[in-house]
Design an enzyme around this catalytic site. Structure first.
Site, PDB file in Angstrom:
ATOM      1  N   ASP A  49       0.822  -1.216   0.000  1.00 28.10           N
ATOM      2  CA  ASP A  49       0.000   0.000   0.000  1.00 28.10           C
ATOM      3  C   ASP A  49       0.851   1.259   0.000  1.00 28.10           C
ATOM      4  OD1 ASP A  49       0.940  -0.462   2.578  1.00 28.10           O
ATOM      5  OD2 ASP A  49      -1.022  -0.867   3.432  1.00 28.10           O
ATOM      6  N   ASP A  78      -7.720  -3.187  14.230  1.00 27.57           N
ATOM      7  CA  ASP A  78      -9.086  -3.591  13.873  1.00 27.57           C
ATOM      8  C   ASP A  78      -9.086  -4.757  12.877  1.00 27.57           C
ATOM      9  OD1 ASP A  78      -8.154  -2.400  11.600  1.00 27.57           O
ATOM     10  OD2 ASP A  78      -9.616  -0.778  11.547  1.00 27.57           O
ATOM     11  N   HIS A  88      -7.325  -5.104  10.109  1.00 25.72           N
ATOM     12  CA  HIS A  88      -7.122  -4.847   8.677  1.00 25.72           C
ATOM     13  C   HIS A  88      -5.779  -5.392   8.205  1.00 25.72           C
ATOM     14  CE1 HIS A  88      -5.371  -0.737   9.925  1.00 25.72           C
ATOM     15  NE2 HIS A  88      -4.413  -1.235   9.149  1.00 25.72           N
ATOM     16  N   GLU A 118      -9.671  -1.930   5.302  1.00 19.14           N
ATOM     17  CA  GLU A 118     -10.363  -1.607   6.543  1.00 19.14           C
ATOM     18  C   GLU A 118     -11.576  -2.527   6.726  1.00 19.14           C
ATOM     19  OE1 GLU A 118      -8.843   0.163   8.522  1.00 19.14           O
ATOM     20  OE2 GLU A 118      -8.447   2.228   7.910  1.00 19.14           O
TER      21      GLU A 118
HETATM   22  C1  GLP Z   1      -0.859   0.211   8.537  1.00 21.85           C
HETATM   23  C2  GLP Z   1      -0.425  -0.614   7.321  1.00 21.85           C
HETATM   24  C3  GLP Z   1      -0.593  -2.095   7.583  1.00 21.85           C
HETATM   25  C4  GLP Z   1       0.054  -2.476   8.904  1.00 21.85           C
HETATM   26  C5  GLP Z   1      -0.613  -1.707  10.004  1.00 21.85           C
HETATM   27  C6  GLP Z   1      -0.069  -2.049  11.389  1.00 21.85           C
HETATM   28  O1  GLP Z   1      -2.236   0.357   8.596  1.00 21.85           O
HETATM   29  N1  GLP Z   1      -1.166  -0.269   6.152  1.00 21.85           N
HETATM   30  O2  GLP Z   1      -0.008  -2.827   6.512  1.00 21.85           O
HETATM   31  O3  GLP Z   1      -0.095  -3.863   9.115  1.00 21.85           O
HETATM   32  O4  GLP Z   1      -0.399  -0.316   9.766  1.00 21.85           O
HETATM   33  O5  GLP Z   1       1.137  -1.407  11.630  1.00 21.85           O
HETATM   34  P1  GLP Z   1       2.084  -1.701  12.843  1.00 21.85           P
HETATM   35  O6  GLP Z   1       2.911  -2.891  12.452  1.00 21.85           O
HETATM   36  O7  GLP Z   1       2.920  -0.471  12.982  1.00 21.85           O
HETATM   37  O8  GLP Z   1       1.235  -1.974  14.035  1.00 21.85           O
END
Ligand code: GLP
Length: 260
Positions: free
Chosen positions: A72, A141, A143, A148
């Protein structure tokens, strides 16, 4: 689904990095038969990237014939923006390994025609033969990538409006200022991730415990997009004890026993 439960962040990172390195080595990639790897951003994969960098520098693994596709990118952030996922990937991984720049794919957050950018991304994945292994993290959540809650479990690469919760959680990278966080992102879809021949999801810390519970023990539901992994033939969640803490004791016992 395989669920690997490790005591802490470091052992999760080490397990996942060794797993990825072994998969690439066994695949024995060449320029005509490259290994196609899907990659995430976020704080969770940093430990895996550090381990893979070490292995690469010690010549235990090469990325010379690896093609990557990131999950992304924020819409409206140029590649050199400090919080763009482009910058994150180069600073935390690509600049330190022997990957060829032309083998790196990341959605362009500044694309004039975002729909076309997303459609072309799907085409590029197919042209490269599909993704062999998709590494991912997970949001609080549930995702995956930026899919989402209530994203279609068949969704493809597209623009997604970010929820206020995701914007708030991610504002920690934007001086804790939610007004600086883009409100939309381009993301591969749940369907795009599930098309990978294997999917490996990392989850660490108590904040991910509810998402891990819904992903493993909950019903398959668009409310928790991680739960789509239950329908994948080769899905793995590797988590630490804290992230596994809302699973039933019998579930933890089962996975620890079978993976002993
Ligand atoms: C963002 C990214 C996800 C990632 C999430 C959790 O939303 N788009 O790909 O998994 O953050 O991030 P973290 O690993 O910092 O908790």
């Amino acid at each position: 689904m395989r669920v690997i439960i490790k005591p802490d962040y470091q052992s999760v990172s080490s397990w996942a990095a060794h797993y990825i390195a072994d998969r690439i080595k066994r695949f024995a990639p060449t320029p005509n038969h490259p290994f196609v790897l899907g990659l995430p951003t976020g704080s969770t994969p940093l430990g895996v990237y550090n381990e893979l960098i070490k292995m690469n520098q010690q010549k235990q693994i090469s990325f010379a014939d690896v093609i990557t596709f990131n999950m992304d990118e924020y819409v409206g952030l140029p590649a050199d923006h400090p919080q763009s996922y482009h910058r994150f990937m180069f600073e935390n991984f690509f600049n330190h390994i022997d990957i060829k720049k032309q083998n790196i794919h990341i959605l362009n957050g500044m694309a004039q025609d975002v729909e076309k950018e997303c459609a072309n991304y799907e085409k590029s994945i197919l042209t490269c033969g599909g993704i062999e292994l998709f590494l991912g993290g997970i949001g609080e959540d549930g995702h995956i990538a930026f899919n989402e809650p209530f994203s279609s479990l068949n969704s493809r690469t597209r623009v997604q409006v970010l929820t206020s919760d995701t914007i708030r959680v991610n504002s920690r990278f934007f001086d804790n200022d939610i007004s600086q966080v883009p409100s939309t992102a381009m993301t591969v879809g749940v369907g795009t991730i599930m098309d990978a021949r294997e999917v490996l999801i990392l989850a660490t810390g108590a904040k991910k415990a509810k998402a891990v519970y819904h992903g493993i023990e909950g019903a398959i539901s668009h409310k928790w997009t991680i739960s789509a992994l239950q329908n994948h033939e080769r899905g793995i969640i590797v988590c630490d004890d804290a992230a596994a803490s809302q699973l039933e004791p019998e579930t933890i016992k089962y996975f620890k026993d079978i993976e002993r």
